[in-house]
Design a protein around this motif. Structure first.
Motif, mmCIF file in Angstrom:
data_model
loop_
_atom_site.group_PDB
_atom_site.id
_atom_site.type_symbol
_atom_site.label_atom_id
_atom_site.label_comp_id
_atom_site.label_asym_id
_atom_site.label_seq_id
_atom_site.Cartn_x
_atom_site.Cartn_y
_atom_site.Cartn_z
ATOM 1 N N UNK A 1 1.188 -1.213 -0.031
ATOM 2 C CA UNK A 1 0.076 0.005 -0.089
ATOM 3 C C UNK A 1 0.931 1.113 -0.051
ATOM 4 N N UNK A 2 0.723 1.983 -0.912
ATOM 5 C CA UNK A 2 1.607 3.368 -1.009
ATOM 6 C C UNK A 2 0.305 4.381 -0.441
ATOM 7 N N UNK A 3 0.690 4.789 0.777
ATOM 8 C CA UNK A 3 -0.184 5.997 1.319
ATOM 9 C C UNK A 3 0.381 7.166 1.083
ATOM 10 N N UNK A 4 -0.404 8.312 0.468
ATOM 11 C CA UNK A 4 -0.001 9.354 -0.042
ATOM 12 C C UNK A 4 -0.722 10.437 0.807
ATOM 13 N N UNK A 5 0.143 11.214 1.620
ATOM 14 C CA UNK A 5 -0.629 12.328 2.441
ATOM 15 C C UNK A 5 0.084 13.423 2.113
ATOM 16 N N UNK A 6 -0.623 14.646 2.604
ATOM 17 C CA UNK A 6 0.368 15.914 2.525
ATOM 18 C C UNK A 6 0.891 16.362 3.821
ATOM 19 N N UNK A 7 1.907 17.144 3.803
ATOM 20 C CA UNK A 7 2.871 17.365 5.067
ATOM 21 C C UNK A 7 2.244 17.797 6.304
ATOM 22 N N UNK A 8 0.981 18.447 5.776
ATOM 23 C CA UNK A 8 0.292 18.732 7.156
ATOM 24 C C UNK A 8 -0.253 17.748 7.896
#
Length: 876
Positions: free
Chosen positions: A429-436
């Motif tokens: 699983x590639x979890x993509x989040x923003x830095x916040x």
């Protein structure tokens, strides 16, 4: 289990697909659709479990059942949930399929508008579900910039608009474009949502934006058009109302057939399943404790090499220039992900998992990864939407992961979810989040990454820098992309309290920006309070009077007054609401001054819904004479709405003290917090003191809600402000008198007025015409009269003179009255005043020249040995 065979337009139900026809049906966008994402069409329909148990049916285009499944949720308005198989939110799907549907819809919009108009268009997507879809549509349109609404306020970015969804469990939508002129063009506005059902959210958005930025053309885009027959004509009527062209472009159309009693059956079914699953979890936990647990997968970071300064999405606007930069960088970023994947995953099953509103960047990464590797790539995102999971092939939500929010949301901590991930056999699983959102909560033992690692061999964390507009100053010691943390102060403020947990009003009628002090002893005898207040030993807001319990004779007076004045009040409600809509904001945020203003705020909200189909936000806040308005409540409002849309609401004016108090408090708030834009002009039902410009009437007549205390105000006390109970970051307090439910008439009062709305419609139109053309400048006659009365009667304190029927009633119910001045010849409007005065041994003095129907005088220099004017002790 029956299979749904897709061979023509008709009905999707538990018994399979029944061919038929539907007028106006549009075929789906050309492109693949594989049902749940797990197999080709012809397998078990992912709505059959709900359809079989509730009798729900989808009626419409032949591809409808491939696009939609069904699930259940705990919701007081709608138990079933339409689950899209091609949106990339709840159901993992091929990223190429997800992107292809949005892009194809954008091409159709481009064809509809023509090249020139398409080049001048702006695309607006709805958070959280349609942010990626909005971007994809914008890509198909071609040169259109994209903006999406957001539930994350960003300090320093001006709000260009906002709105709420009545059915939503989440907070308000904000529009925060970096370029304030983005929405100010006259080109077409393309609004994108995942489904078009009642149309309320989209049409209210258009109405709001059209008032700010009028234009000649709007295009509504959705994956599915699910309007009922009753809603089909609204679009044309709405277009005529605003004088613009409004088009609709969808991939498929249909509607939902709901049998009678489906809501109750659905709620019961949800409760039954939750209980059953709770017992099952206990058994699973016991089994796990006695046996070996599977080894969790690895967790690692992958550096995307995201281009510096490139926006992570459309929260502040995403331009064609941004799109070009992203297209150029995608192959290299996808290659970094592929290199970081374990060898098995490169040929296996990989999920690219986006994060709530961050849908577009992970979607495009997924599309690029799908092209680059031999893996079976799927794409979905986390969500704040709570849905029941049932592990059955005929149900759209098979599994659910639950984890804490990890981006410091403005509406406070809470649960978040990832659906159909557990048990799906993903090798990575590639979890993509923003830095916040790259916070300790994300990495916590119960956080998202750990939860994912329990169900896959490898978790890769890819962090996209959170874009912050240049206008927002850097936070000292942090990178620019982390500056949104400065906004998280608003997360200290809890969400509004709502019924039935706090107040007897329905949850959607009002949100109380108060803290619950129901378990605190605050009541004191009226005489003790009066003596402490007048001696300077206490402020009136530091304690509460004992709630007056009306006698049978007094209750009868209330009901008689309500029956006799309902139409009169409905007329005033309509007039003040229409004036607000015409002069203040086409979609105001109603903020009533608790508690006398709150019933009026609810009625104004009901009028706007009844007459215009508007679903207006409504909050109740505390304002205290001498102490000002609750500053934390203002901070909450400023974080969630445009202050220019806020309209403060009260029941009536007396001498205008609260009007002056509010104006002063807002000036001080702007100086202390740097937040301006709040309009101090109060909208009231009745303005006998001539203190405001926005009112329903200036007559001083009986408003039955003034006759009682909490039992006509949602069972809420007056507000409390005391240093040992209300801290620096707390809302003011109030109590919920649950024990008085047996005598509560709050909803009865509202319903009696609302029932007269149709009857007074024409009269409202006539009055509003008069009001809008009249000079309504305040004359402050009330204040002058109070000063004169204070001197004539030797009181020498205007705070002890309470003018008007409403204020006089308050004196009799809460304070120690000295005498009542009544205008000679006043009739039934004063029946309850005379009865209360008789019960308390207070003289009623008729006065020939009185600008109000009556005036209540509080006993001056009160001590518990004081006597009334006739020599008798003042009694309770």
């Amino acid at each position: 289990m029956n299979k749904a065979v897709n061979d023509g337009s008709g009905v999707w139900s538990a018994t399979g697909f029944r061919p038929g026809t539907r007028a106006g049906a549009r075929g789906p966008v050309d492109g693949p659709a594989d049902g749940t994402g797990e197999g080709p069409a012809g397998e078990v329909w992912s709505g059959s479990w709900v359809a079989g148990r509730l009798g729900v049916e989808l009626v419409g285009d032949e591809g409808l059942g491939e696009l939609l499944g069904l699930a259940l949720r705990r919701n007081p308005k709608r138990a079933h949930l339409l689950v899209s198989n091609v949106l990339g939110k709840h159901v993992p799907q091929s990223p190429a399929v997800v992107y292809g549907y949005g892009f194809a819809l954008g091409l159709r919009v481009r064809d509809l508008l023509g090249e020139d108009e398409a080049g001048r268009a702006v695309v607006l997507g709805y958070a959280e579900t349609a942010t990626g879809l909005g971007h994809s549509v914008a890509d198909g349109v071609g040169l259109a910039p994209c903006l999406h609404s957001t539930r994350r306020p960003v300090e320093g970015v001006a709000t260009a608009g906002g709105f709420e969804e009545s059915h939503s469990h989440a907070t308000s939508h904000l529009l925060l474009p970096e370029n304030p002129d983005l929405l100010a063009t006259d080109g077409p506005l393309v609004l994108v949502d995942d489904e078009f059902s009642t149309g309320n959210t989209v049409l209210n958005t258009i109405r709001d934006l059209h008032a700010r930025y009028p234009r000649g053309r709007y295009v509504i885009v959705a994956l599915v058009d699910m309007r009922s027959a009753a809603d089909l004509g609204r679009l044309a009527d709405f277009a005529q109302e605003i004088g613009a062209t409004v088009d609709l472009v969808t991939a498929a159309s249909g509607t939902v057939r709901l049998p009678e009693g489906v809501l109750e059956k659905g709620q019961a079914l949800v409760a039954e399943q939750e209980q059953e699953q709770q017992r099952g979890r206990g058994r699973v936990a016991a089994d796990a404790a006695s046996g070996a647990r599977p080894e969790p997968g690895t967790i690692a970071r992958v550096d995307l090499g995201w281009p510096q300064g490139l926006a992570d999405g459309g929260r502040h606007g995403f331009t064609p220039g941004h799109r070009v930069r992203l297209e150029g960088a995608l192959p290299a970023m996808a290659a970094r992900i592929a290199e970081a994947l374990p060898l098995r995953a490169r040929r296996g099953r990989v999920l690219v998992l986006g994060f709530e509103e961050l849908m577009y960047a992970p979607l495009r990464l997924g599309v690029a990864l799908e092209k680059l590797t031999d893996a079976e790539v799927r794409y979905s995102t986390t969500t704040r939407s709570p849905v029941l999971a049932v592990d059955d092939p005929g149900y759209a939500i098979r599994t659910r992961l639950v984890f804490p929010a990890h981006d410091g949301p403005a509406d406070g901590p809470g649960e978040r979810y990832a659906y159909n991930v557990a048990g799906a056999g993903f090798d990575a699983v590639v979890a993509v989040v923003d830095s916040a959102a790259d916070t300790p909560e994300l990495h916590a033992p119960n956080g998202l990454l750990t939860q994912l690692a329990a169900h896959t061999g490898s978790v890769l964390l890819a962090v996209v820098p959170s874009y912050v507009p240049e206008s927002v100053p850097e936070t000292p010691g942090t990178a620019r992309e982390l500056a949104p943390e400065s906004v998280e102060r608003s997360s200290m403020l809890p969400e509004p309290l709502r019924g039935p947990d706090f107040s007897s009003y329905a949850a959607d009628e009002v949100g109380w920006l108060l803290q619950d002090l129901s378990d605190t002893r605050l009541e004191a005898p009226v005489e003790e309070r009066e003596e402490a207040i007048q001696s300077g030993g206490a402020h009136y807001a530091e304690s509460l009077p004992v709630e007056y319990q009306p006698s049978p004779a007094y209750q009868e007076l209330f009901h008689d007054a309500l029956a006799g004045s309902a139409a009169r009040i409905a007329l005033a409600v309509g007039a003040v609401t229409e004036t607000v809509l015409a002069e203040r904001s086409p979609r105001p945020v109603l903020v009533s001054l608790a508690r006398a203003g709150t019933p009026v705020g609810v009625l104004m909200r009901r009028w706007a819904g009844h007459r215009h189909g508007l679903d207006l936000p409504h909050y109740a806040v505390s304002i205290v004479r001498g102490r000002g308005i609750d500053a934390n409540a203002l901070r909450y409002l400023a974080a969630h709405h445009d202050p220019a849309d806020v309209v403060f609401v009260d029941g009536w004016t007396g001498k205008g003290a609260i009007t002056r108090e509010l104006a002063q408090a807002l000036r001080e708030f702007e100086e202390s917090d740097g937040i301006g834009g709040f309009d101090p002009e109060i909208a009231v039902l009745a303005d006998p003191g001539s203190c405001v410009r926005t009112y329903g009437t200036r007559e001083d007549f009986l408003i039955p809600s003034a006759c009682l205390n909490s039992t006509v105000s949602g069972l809420i006390s007056r507000t409390v402000l005391r240093a040992d109970l209300v801290g620096e970051h707390d809302y003011h307090g109030a109590k919920f008198y649950r024990e008085l439910a047996g005598t509560d008439v709050s909803v009865e009062f509202l319903d009696a007025i609302s029932a007269r709305f149709d009857e007074v419609g024409d009269a409202v139109d006539d009055r509003v015409k008069e009001l809008l053309s009249a000079d309504r400048s305040p004359t402050w006659e009330g204040w002058a009269a109070v000063e004169r009365i204070s001197e004539e009667y030797g009181i020498h304190d205007v705070n002890l003179v309470k003018p008007g029927v409403g204020e006089t009633t308050r004196v009799l119910l809460r304070r120690v009255p000295w005498k009542i001045l009544a205008r000679a010849g006043a009739g039934a409007d004063l029946d309850h005043v005379r009865l209360l005065a008789e019960q308390r041994g207070v003289p009623v003095e008729e006065v020939a020249e009185l600008p109000y129907t009556c005036v209540g005088l509080i006993h001056p220099k009160y001590t518990r040995g004081a006597t009334g004017a006739d020599g008798r002790a003042v009694t309770v």
